[in-house]
Design a protein around this motif. Structure first.
Motif, short mmCIF file in Angstrom:
data_model
loop_
_atom_site.label_atom_id
_atom_site.label_comp_id
_atom_site.label_asym_id
_atom_site.label_seq_id
_atom_site.Cartn_x
_atom_site.Cartn_y
_atom_site.Cartn_z
N ASN A 70 0.81 -1.23 0.00
CA ASN A 70 0.00 0.00 0.00
C ASN A 70 0.84 1.27 0.00
O ASN A 70 0.52 2.23 -0.71
N THR A 71 1.89 1.32 0.80
CA THR A 71 2.70 2.54 0.90
C THR A 71 4.18 2.30 0.64
O THR A 71 4.99 3.20 0.82
N SER A 72 4.55 1.09 0.21
CA SER A 72 5.96 0.79 -0.01
C SER A 72 6.12 -0.27 -1.10
O SER A 72 5.15 -0.94 -1.47
N VAL A 73 7.36 -0.41 -1.56
CA VAL A 73 7.70 -1.47 -2.51
C VAL A 73 8.97 -2.16 -2.02
O VAL A 73 9.74 -1.59 -1.25
N VAL A 74 9.18 -3.39 -2.49
CA VAL A 74 10.37 -4.14 -2.13
C VAL A 74 11.13 -4.43 -3.42
O VAL A 74 10.57 -4.94 -4.40
N LEU A 75 12.42 -4.08 -3.41
CA LEU A 75 13.33 -4.34 -4.53
C LEU A 75 14.40 -5.30 -4.06
O LEU A 75 14.83 -5.25 -2.91
#
Length: 113
Positions: free
Chosen positions: A88-93
């Motif tokens: 919802n408020t973040s992404v994972v790379l």
């Protein structure tokens, strides 16, 4: 003597003549670092490599993120990182060496009165 002479058309023609010759080639807002006056090239390279999460878009079965102006979906790559999750408020790379979590909101919170 000059009462009957009109300067309107002459003035208009003078406005159309470009002045300054090659002055259009010089950008006065260009940073000094681009002209060879940079003393900290490693810091500049790190800043260019910095990833900034600008937006998260939740669509129908497709979640996308805008990172450094690029629209990415899960499985896409930016630099050496693969986008593995969109929350919802973040992404994972993830890369071979590292895992990054980018947030839309700043980690610095300022308390106002």
């Amino acid at each position: 003597m000059f009462k009957n002479l009109t300067f309107g058309p002459l003035f208009f023609v003078l406005l159309l003549i470009p002045f300054g010759g090659g002055a259009q080639d010089i950008d006065p807002t260009k940073p000094l670092s681009d002209t060879g006056f940079s003393s900290n090239t490693q810091a500049e390279a790190a800043k260019k490599a910095e990833l900034i999460l600008e937006s998260i878009i939740h669509g129908f079965e497709v979640h996308t993120a805008v990172i450094n102006g690029q629209v990415l979906k899960v499985g896409d790559f930016i630099h050496q990182y693969e986008l593995v999750a969109v929350n919802n408020t973040s992404v994972v790379l993830r890369s071979a060496e590292k895992r990054l979590k980018l947030s839309v909101f700043s980690s610095v919170v300022v308390k106002s009165k």
